[in-house]
Structure formats: C-alpha cells, structure tokens
Design a protein around this motif. Structure first.
Motif, PDB file in Angstrom:
ATOM      1  N   GLU A 223     -22.316  24.049 -23.269  1.00 38.84           N
ATOM      2  CA  GLU A 223     -22.652  25.534 -22.079  1.00 38.84           C
ATOM      3  C   GLU A 223     -22.592  25.024 -20.526  1.00 38.84           C
ATOM      4  N   ASN A 224     -22.463  22.921 -20.316  1.00 42.04           N
ATOM      5  CA  ASN A 224     -21.945  23.329 -19.301  1.00 42.04           C
ATOM      6  C   ASN A 224     -20.363  23.429 -18.763  1.00 42.04           C
ATOM      7  N   LEU A 225     -19.313  23.601 -19.993  1.00 45.34           N
ATOM      8  CA  LEU A 225     -17.203  23.744 -19.682  1.00 45.34           C
ATOM      9  C   LEU A 225     -17.677  24.920 -18.899  1.00 45.34           C
ATOM     10  N   ILE A 226     -16.996  25.235 -17.575  1.00 43.67           N
ATOM     11  CA  ILE A 226     -16.364  26.076 -17.361  1.00 43.67           C
ATOM     12  C   ILE A 226     -15.922  27.374 -17.383  1.00 43.67           C
ATOM     13  N   GLY A 227     -15.560  28.022 -17.988  1.00 37.45           N
ATOM     14  CA  GLY A 227     -14.919  29.199 -18.721  1.00 37.45           C
ATOM     15  C   GLY A 227     -14.107  30.397 -17.970  1.00 37.45           C
ATOM     16  N   THR A 228     -13.944  29.784 -17.018  1.00 39.11           N
ATOM     17  CA  THR A 228     -13.256  30.604 -15.807  1.00 39.11           C
ATOM     18  C   THR A 228     -12.120  30.048 -15.731  1.00 39.11           C
ATOM     19  N   GLY A 229     -10.568  30.282 -16.035  1.00 37.01           N
ATOM     20  CA  GLY A 229      -9.572  29.808 -15.318  1.00 37.01           C
ATOM     21  C   GLY A 229      -8.797  29.890 -14.003  1.00 37.01           C
ATOM     22  N   CYS A 230      -8.681  29.456 -13.129  1.00 32.87           N
ATOM     23  CA  CYS A 230      -8.222  28.879 -12.167  1.00 32.87           C
ATOM     24  C   CYS A 230      -7.385  29.699 -11.055  1.00 32.87           C
TER      25      CYS A 230
ATOM     26  N   LEU B  65     -12.207  25.145  -6.073  1.00 33.57           N
ATOM     27  CA  LEU B  65     -13.056  26.745  -7.248  1.00 33.57           C
ATOM     28  C   LEU B  65     -14.192  26.988  -7.706  1.00 33.57           C
ATOM     29  N   GLY B  66     -14.683  25.477  -8.753  1.00 30.84           N
ATOM     30  CA  GLY B  66     -14.927  26.138 -10.025  1.00 30.84           C
ATOM     31  C   GLY B  66     -15.028  26.192 -10.599  1.00 30.84           C
ATOM     32  N   CYS B  67     -13.077  26.297 -11.405  1.00 30.99           N
ATOM     33  CA  CYS B  67     -13.282  26.780 -12.439  1.00 30.99           C
ATOM     34  C   CYS B  67     -12.431  25.700 -13.573  1.00 30.99           C
ATOM     35  N   CYS B  68     -12.124  26.281 -14.275  1.00 29.49           N
ATOM     36  CA  CYS B  68     -10.830  25.280 -15.453  1.00 29.49           C
ATOM     37  C   CYS B  68      -9.289  26.017 -16.177  1.00 29.49           C
ATOM     38  N   GLY B  69      -9.100  24.728 -15.836  1.00 25.87           N
ATOM     39  CA  GLY B  69      -7.741  25.006 -16.413  1.00 25.87           C
ATOM     40  C   GLY B  69      -6.690  26.358 -15.542  1.00 25.87           C
ATOM     41  N   ARG B  70      -5.772  26.499 -16.403  1.00 22.68           N
ATOM     42  CA  ARG B  70      -4.891  27.777 -14.662  1.00 22.68           C
ATOM     43  C   ARG B  70      -5.831  29.082 -15.618  1.00 22.68           C
TER      44      ARG B  70
ATOM     45  N   THR C  37     -13.891  17.590 -14.657  1.00 29.84           N
ATOM     46  CA  THR C  37     -13.952  18.732 -12.665  1.00 29.84           C
ATOM     47  C   THR C  37     -14.400  19.901 -13.867  1.00 29.84           C
ATOM     48  N   CYS C  38     -13.857  20.335 -15.472  1.00 30.14           N
ATOM     49  CA  CYS C  38     -14.238  21.602 -15.793  1.00 30.14           C
ATOM     50  C   CYS C  38     -15.422  21.585 -16.267  1.00 30.14           C
ATOM     51  N   PHE C  39     -16.579  20.548 -15.699  1.00 29.00           N
ATOM     52  CA  PHE C  39     -18.131  21.258 -16.083  1.00 29.00           C
ATOM     53  C   PHE C  39     -18.922  21.221 -15.068  1.00 29.00           C
ATOM     54  N   LYS C  40     -20.203  21.568 -14.991  1.00 33.76           N
ATOM     55  CA  LYS C  40     -20.900  22.034 -14.213  1.00 33.76           C
ATOM     56  C   LYS C  40     -21.417  19.643 -13.811  1.00 33.76           C
ATOM     57  N   ASN C  41     -21.712  20.076 -12.347  1.00 33.53           N
ATOM     58  CA  ASN C  41     -21.821  18.891 -11.936  1.00 33.53           C
ATOM     59  C   ASN C  41     -21.050  17.585 -12.963  1.00 33.53           C
ATOM     60  N   GLY C  42     -19.708  17.908 -13.490  1.00 35.46           N
ATOM     61  CA  GLY C  42     -19.113  17.262 -13.685  1.00 35.46           C
ATOM     62  C   GLY C  42     -20.112  16.102 -15.212  1.00 35.46           C
ATOM     63  N   ASP C  43     -21.087  17.134 -16.087  1.00 40.24           N
ATOM     64  CA  ASP C  43     -21.585  17.071 -17.596  1.00 40.24           C
ATOM     65  C   ASP C  43     -20.748  17.227 -18.144  1.00 40.24           C
ATOM     66  N   ASN C  44     -20.309  16.838 -19.391  1.00 41.75           N
ATOM     67  CA  ASN C  44     -19.617  16.950 -20.671  1.00 41.75           C
ATOM     68  C   ASN C  44     -19.939  16.941 -21.683  1.00 41.75           C
TER      69      ASN C  44
ATOM     70  N   MET D  73      -5.088  18.774 -11.607  1.00 37.29           N
ATOM     71  CA  MET D  73      -5.546  20.836 -11.224  1.00 37.29           C
ATOM     72  C   MET D  73      -6.896  20.299 -10.481  1.00 37.29           C
ATOM     73  N   SER D  74      -7.509  18.700 -10.391  1.00 35.14           N
ATOM     74  CA  SER D  74      -8.031  18.400  -9.662  1.00 35.14           C
ATOM     75  C   SER D  74      -9.555  18.961  -9.218  1.00 35.14           C
ATOM     76  N   LEU D  75      -8.134  19.072  -8.149  1.00 38.03           N
ATOM     77  CA  LEU D  75      -8.381  19.311  -6.326  1.00 38.03           C
ATOM     78  C   LEU D  75      -9.129  20.735  -6.406  1.00 38.03           C
ATOM     79  N   TYR D  76      -8.285  22.009  -7.288  1.00 35.72           N
ATOM     80  CA  TYR D  76      -9.194  23.382  -7.091  1.00 35.72           C
ATOM     81  C   TYR D  76     -10.051  23.694  -8.003  1.00 35.72           C
ATOM     82  N   GLU D  77      -9.966  22.492  -9.662  1.00 42.19           N
ATOM     83  CA  GLU D  77     -11.132  22.760 -10.166  1.00 42.19           C
ATOM     84  C   GLU D  77     -12.231  22.425  -9.782  1.00 42.19           C
ATOM     85  N   THR D  78     -12.482  21.713  -8.403  1.00 43.95           N
ATOM     86  CA  THR D  78     -13.620  20.878  -7.580  1.00 43.95           C
ATOM     87  C   THR D  78     -13.932  21.748  -7.161  1.00 43.95           C
TER      88      THR D  78
END
Length: 220
Positions: A164-171, A132-137, A153-160, A125-130
């Motif tokens: 609050e950097n966790l992207i909450g929108t599904g792909c 589209l800027g999303c996380c998970g299905r 890839t689920c965090f903004k700028n890869g910073d976990n 899923m890393s390609l889609y998450e990077t």
C-alpha cells in the motif's frame, strides 16, 4: 492640488514595484532556459517572460530619468514608449494565458527524456520521483512492463515492505501540473505588472502636467 514632489514620489514607488516584478519574470525565464532542456515551445515561453520584463526595465529607466530631471520631453517619451510596451505585453500575456496547457505539456517533455535514460541507466528518474512524490512515467506499471520492480523512490518514505506504500501516480501528469500551476502564477504576475504600468502611465501624465505648470509659473 497635489505637489510635483508628491506625484514624483508615487511615480518612483510604482516604478520600483514594476521593476521588481519585471526582474521576477526575467529570473523565471532564465531559470527555465538554464535548468531544463526545453524544446522550441518551451524556449518561446521562457523568452516571452524575459521580453516582458526587459521591456518594463528599459522603459522605466527612461521614466526614472525624466522624473528625476523633471524633464517634460523625457516624461512624454516615457509615456509613449510605456503604452507601446504595454500593448506588446498585453498581446504576449494573452498568448501565454491561451497556451498555458500547451506550454506546460512541452516543458514537461524533459521528463520523457529522463524516462528514456532510466530504461538504459536505472536511477535517472529518482530525482523526479523523490521531488514530486510519483512513480514511473505514467504509473508504476511502466517499470513492470519493462521487467523491473519499482525502485524505493516509488514508495512512501522509501518503505517497500508494504504494497500500500506504492505510489500509484505517474510523474508525467504531476510534472505537467507543476508547470501549469507555475505558469499560471507568473501569468498573474505579468497581469499585475501590466495593471501597475497602466496606473503608472496615468500618474506620469499627472506628473508631466504638473512639471509643465511649474515651468510656466517659474517664468512669471
């Protein structure tokens, strides 16, 4: 009265623009078929754009030939075939517009396949998450319920380091919206193409009449 050469130039110009738009539609259809594992609905949508484009190219080749040769029969044939193609294109474009949501949903099914692969092979899923800027299905919760932490890839700028950097929108929803917007753009292109073809048919009628008058005058 506008000369035959002027009408011919305008006709050629319209033909070139229509041909370029047709090539864009064909390229989009080929891109969808070649780049994604689409199901039957997605395949039908892709082929619909290709059919619209190919129909335009074939008919305008006849139009170019008739205009270049100043042949009344070829020009009349072009007008008749163009109207037949326009009617078919209007029907196809109408169906494409009506089924935008359905087509976008089916074209997005490739992401479901990627998620299944992610469960057995982390990183799918890393390609889609990077991209589209999303996380998970559906959301980051998809990872948690499968006993996994969301990847970088689920965090903004890869910073976990910050929650609050966790992207909450599904792909899935993001990818579906991507296809929906893309289909709307190409449906508009198809609509513009049909409008230009209608204009081209009227100009071709003027050209045919002008050629016929030139032939009559040349006999006297």
């Amino acid at each position: 009265m506008t000369s035959t050469s002027t009408i011919k130039k305008v006709s050629f110009f319209i033909g070139v623009i229509c041909s370029l738009l047709a090539l864009v539609l064909i390229a989009f259809g080929v891109y969808v078929l070649a780049s994604y594992r689409v199901n039957e609905v997605g395949t039908m949508a892709a082929y619909s754009y290709i059919i619209i484009g190919v129909g335009t190219l074939v008919v305008f080749l006849l139009g170019f030939f008739g205009a270049a040769r100043e042949n009344v029969c070829c020009t009349v044939g072009f007008i008749v075939f163009l109207w037949v193609v326009i009617i078919g294109q209007i029907a196809i474009t109408f169906l494409l517009v009506r089924s935008e949501d359905t087509a976008a949903s089916h074209l997005s099914n490739v992401l479901d396949v990627a998620w299944e692969e992610e469960l057995s092979s982390p990183g799918a899923m890393s390609l889609y998450e990077t991209w589209l800027g999303c996380c998970g299905r559906a959301s980051p919760h998809d990872y948690i319920v499968n006993d996994r932490m969301p990847p970088l890839t689920c965090f903004k700028n890869g910073d976990n380091s910050k929650s609050e950097n966790l992207i909450g929108t599904g792909c899935r929803i993001v990818f579906e919206n991507y296809w929906l917007n893309l289909l709307r753009v190409f449906n508009i292109i198809a609509g513009v193409l049909i409008a230009l073809e209608l204009i081209g048919s009227m100009i071709s009628c003027c050209l045919c009449n002008s050629i016929r008058n030139d032939h009559r005058r040349s006999r006297y």
